[in-house]
Design a protein around this motif. Structure first.
Motif, PDB file in Angstrom:
ATOM      1  N   LYS A   6       0.842  -1.199   0.000  1.00 39.60           N
ATOM      2  CA  LYS A   6       0.000   0.000   0.000  1.00 39.60           C
ATOM      3  C   LYS A   6       0.877   1.249   0.000  1.00 39.60           C
ATOM      4  CE  LYS A   6      -3.842   0.075   2.388  1.00 39.60           C
ATOM      5  NZ  LYS A   6      -4.863   0.312   1.333  1.00 39.60           N
ATOM      6  N   HIS A   7       0.477   2.225  -0.799  1.00 36.09           N
ATOM      7  CA  HIS A   7       1.180   3.505  -0.841  1.00 36.09           C
ATOM      8  C   HIS A   7       0.375   4.539  -0.042  1.00 36.09           C
ATOM      9  CE1 HIS A   7       2.797   1.364  -4.341  1.00 36.09           C
ATOM     10  NE2 HIS A   7       3.878   2.101  -4.175  1.00 36.09           N
ATOM     11  N   PHE A   8       1.103   5.394   0.684  1.00 37.18           N
ATOM     12  CA  PHE A   8       0.444   6.385   1.532  1.00 37.18           C
ATOM     13  C   PHE A   8       0.650   7.793   0.976  1.00 37.18           C
ATOM     14  CE2 PHE A   8       0.353   2.855   4.407  1.00 37.18           C
ATOM     15  CZ  PHE A   8      -0.780   3.077   5.182  1.00 37.18           C
ATOM     16  N   ILE A   9      -0.433   8.538   0.990  1.00 44.83           N
ATOM     17  CA  ILE A   9      -0.438   9.899   0.457  1.00 44.83           C
ATOM     18  C   ILE A   9      -0.591  10.883   1.618  1.00 44.83           C
ATOM     19  CG2 ILE A   9      -1.556  11.503  -1.133  1.00 44.83           C
ATOM     20  CD1 ILE A   9      -0.307   9.008  -2.457  1.00 44.83           C
ATOM     21  N   GLU A  38     -10.863   4.324  -3.183  1.00 46.54           N
ATOM     22  CA  GLU A  38     -11.141   3.441  -4.313  1.00 46.54           C
ATOM     23  C   GLU A  38      -9.849   3.005  -5.011  1.00 46.54           C
ATOM     24  OE1 GLU A  38     -13.887   3.375  -8.353  1.00 46.54           O
ATOM     25  OE2 GLU A  38     -14.284   4.832  -6.768  1.00 46.54           O
ATOM     26  N   ALA A  39      -8.855   3.884  -5.015  1.00 47.27           N
ATOM     27  CA  ALA A  39      -7.565   3.554  -5.637  1.00 47.27           C
ATOM     28  C   ALA A  39      -6.685   2.709  -4.715  1.00 47.27           C
ATOM     29  CB  ALA A  39      -6.842   4.841  -6.012  1.00 47.27           C
ATOM     30  N   ASP A  40      -7.194   2.371  -3.522  1.00 47.49           N
ATOM     31  CA  ASP A  40      -6.453   1.571  -2.528  1.00 47.49           C
ATOM     32  C   ASP A  40      -5.169   2.274  -2.087  1.00 47.49           C
ATOM     33  OD1 ASP A  40      -6.168  -0.610  -0.826  1.00 47.49           O
ATOM     34  OD2 ASP A  40      -4.924  -1.709  -2.256  1.00 47.49           O
ATOM     35  N   ILE A 132       5.710   7.966   3.484  1.00 48.65           N
ATOM     36  CA  ILE A 132       5.021   8.847   2.541  1.00 48.65           C
ATOM     37  C   ILE A 132       5.505   8.567   1.126  1.00 48.65           C
ATOM     38  CG2 ILE A 132       4.636  11.236   1.847  1.00 48.65           C
ATOM     39  CD1 ILE A 132       4.907  12.042   4.756  1.00 48.65           C
ATOM     40  N   ASP A 133       4.557   8.234   0.244  1.00 45.90           N
ATOM     41  CA  ASP A 133       4.903   7.927  -1.144  1.00 45.90           C
ATOM     42  C   ASP A 133       4.470   9.026  -2.111  1.00 45.90           C
ATOM     43  OD1 ASP A 133       5.855   5.068  -0.751  1.00 45.90           O
ATOM     44  OD2 ASP A 133       3.857   4.990   0.134  1.00 45.90           O
ATOM     45  N   TRP A 199      -3.487   8.956 -11.742  1.00 43.93           N
ATOM     46  CA  TRP A 199      -2.153   9.425 -12.133  1.00 43.93           C
ATOM     47  C   TRP A 199      -1.212   9.433 -10.923  1.00 43.93           C
ATOM     48  CZ3 TRP A 199       0.514  13.634 -10.213  1.00 43.93           C
ATOM     49  CH2 TRP A 199       1.711  13.969 -10.875  1.00 43.93           C
ATOM     50  N   LEU A 200      -1.726   9.898  -9.780  1.00 45.85           N
ATOM     51  CA  LEU A 200      -0.911   9.961  -8.560  1.00 45.85           C
ATOM     52  C   LEU A 200      -0.460   8.564  -8.143  1.00 45.85           C
ATOM     53  CD1 LEU A 200       0.242  11.668  -6.251  1.00 45.85           C
ATOM     54  CD2 LEU A 200      -1.943  11.410  -5.060  1.00 45.85           C
ATOM     55  N   LYS A 201      -1.369   7.588  -8.197  1.00 44.86           N
ATOM     56  CA  LYS A 201      -1.009   6.224  -7.821  1.00 44.86           C
ATOM     57  C   LYS A 201       0.038   5.649  -8.770  1.00 44.86           C
ATOM     58  CE  LYS A 201      -2.795   1.656  -6.711  1.00 44.86           C
ATOM     59  NZ  LYS A 201      -3.992   0.808  -6.504  1.00 44.86           N
ATOM     60  N   GLU A 202      -0.150   5.885 -10.071  1.00 48.65           N
ATOM     61  CA  GLU A 202       0.824   5.398 -11.052  1.00 48.65           C
ATOM     62  C   GLU A 202       2.212   5.976 -10.786  1.00 48.65           C
ATOM     63  OE1 GLU A 202      -0.689   6.391 -14.883  1.00 48.65           O
ATOM     64  OE2 GLU A 202      -2.386   4.999 -14.748  1.00 48.65           O
ATOM     65  N   GLU A 203       2.254   7.262 -10.438  1.00 46.33           N
ATOM     66  CA  GLU A 203       3.540   7.903 -10.140  1.00 46.33           C
ATOM     67  C   GLU A 203       4.174   7.332  -8.869  1.00 46.33           C
ATOM     68  OE1 GLU A 203       5.277  10.349 -11.979  1.00 46.33           O
ATOM     69  OE2 GLU A 203       3.840   9.573 -13.446  1.00 46.33           O
TER      70      GLU A 203
END
Length: 365
Positions: A6-9, A38-40, A132-133, A199-203
């Protein structure tokens, strides 16, 4: 290569200086939270102000629909909880969200920052936090602008919302101007939010892959240089060992017993060091510093070699007089092999001794 599950924003911004309709901003923020869920993507919030509350509200509502309330209540590991909350010590018990009462295991609130002023640790969290990703920025003022510049300097993916008043518009324009090879997403309308979050998740995924590949390359380089360093130690000890053996055979008849005994003693220590050198080159699991392993191996080889050699040097009537070269060479080389094997296993024995020494006070109690 194992990527993060999981990536954290980091959620950064505020409605404090908002001139536009706050109701529209609140609905927009709730939609942002829903799309993040929704983007997990996990989220990290720093204060429980109105902006963060809207994000969390939309996030939890969507998460309950996706995963179910019961499943969320069963999350055990705090690091796996989708909402990470950061706050300073004096805010403990004051930073909270309404959703936390019914869904406590969706939140991790057990990481207070031990300092009184919130602004400095807030920036430090951005700089130091490995959790933080990426960063999402909306509206905000000077603090938001400073945090955005830190995130840009760190190379974190940033989604800056440009549909409302505040410094996020400036940040979005800055990022759009610096974008090379792609169009920076526009997020001024709700219909663009899903695309922006995707886009943010892909990055984030892309950056994680690049970071892990870079770390892998660095580890490979360090391993190569470490192995080269170890090989040098082994080369020196091997050369010295062969030199001792050569000296023994060349000057056996010329130097006499005392010199032969000296060469034997030095040779035992070098043989032990050589055994340790072979082990550290072949076995990467040892955590001892190479020079320490060499020294321990040398000492072990000397002690074990002498224990083996002394009975052969002593006869029934005292010290034996050196006999023919063949017999003396047999004793010497046998002791060298014994010392080498002692050095080869010295790390294991040394670790076991340390382990027993640590356990001894507990056993005595």
């Amino acid at each position: 290569m194992t990527l993060k599950s999981k990536h954290f924003i980091a959620i950064i911004g505020s409605f404090d200086r908002l001139k536009d309709s706050k109701e529209n901003a609140k609905k927009f923020a709730e939609n942002l939270g829903a799309q993040l869920a929704e983007a997990d993507l996990g989220i990290m919030v720093f204060l429980a102000k109105e902006f963060e509350r809207c994000i969390v509200c939309g996030y939890i509502d969507k998460l309950k629909k996706i995963k179910g309330e019961e499943k969320l209540k069963k999350i055990q590991k705090k690091t796996e909880r989708p909402i990470q909350v950061r706050y300073i010590t004096k805010q403990q018990g004051k930073v909270g969200f309404c959703e936390e009462k019914n869904m406590p295991k969706a939140f991790n609130t057990d990481q207070p920052i031990p300092i009184e002023d919130w602004e400095v640790p807030f920036y430090n969290t951005l700089v130091k936090a490995k959790d933080i990703d990426g960063v999402l920025i909306m509206a905000g003022g000077n603090t938001t602008l400073t945090a955005a510049q830190i995130a840009i300097a760190l190379g974190l993916p940033i989604l800056a919302i440009d549909g409302f008043d505040g410094t996020s518009q400036k940040v979005r324009n800055q990022l759009a101007l610096n974008a090379v090879g792609f169009d920076y997403p526009s997020n001024s309308k709700n219909k663009n939010v899903k695309e922006g979050i995707s886009w943010l998740k892909e990055e984030c995924v892309k950056r994680t892959k690049e970071t892990e590949q870079r770390n892998k390359n660095e580890d490979a380089c360090l391993k190569f240089f470490s192995q080269t360093h170890k090989t040098k130690y082994l080369g020196v000890s091997l050369f010295t060992l062969f030199l001792m053996i050569a000296l023994f055979f060349i000057f056996f008849d010329s130097w006499g017993g005392i010199f032969n005994l000296l060469i034997s003693v030095v040779g035992l220590g070098v043989a032990g060091a050589t055994g340790a050198g072979v082990r550290i080159v072949v076995d990467d699991s040892t955590d001892m510093v190479p020079i320490s392993s060499i020294i321990v191996g040398g000492v072990a080889g000397l002690i074990v070699g002498l224990v083996y050699l002394i009975p052969l040097l002593l006869g029934g009537q005292g010290v034996r007089v050196p006999e023919n070269l063949f017999y003396e060479a047999y004793k010497f080389l046998s002791a060298i092999v014994t010392a080498f094997l002692a050095g080869l296993g010295s790390d294991i024995v040394f670790k076991q001794m340390l382990s027993h020494a640590k356990d001894l006070p507990t056993k005595l109690q």
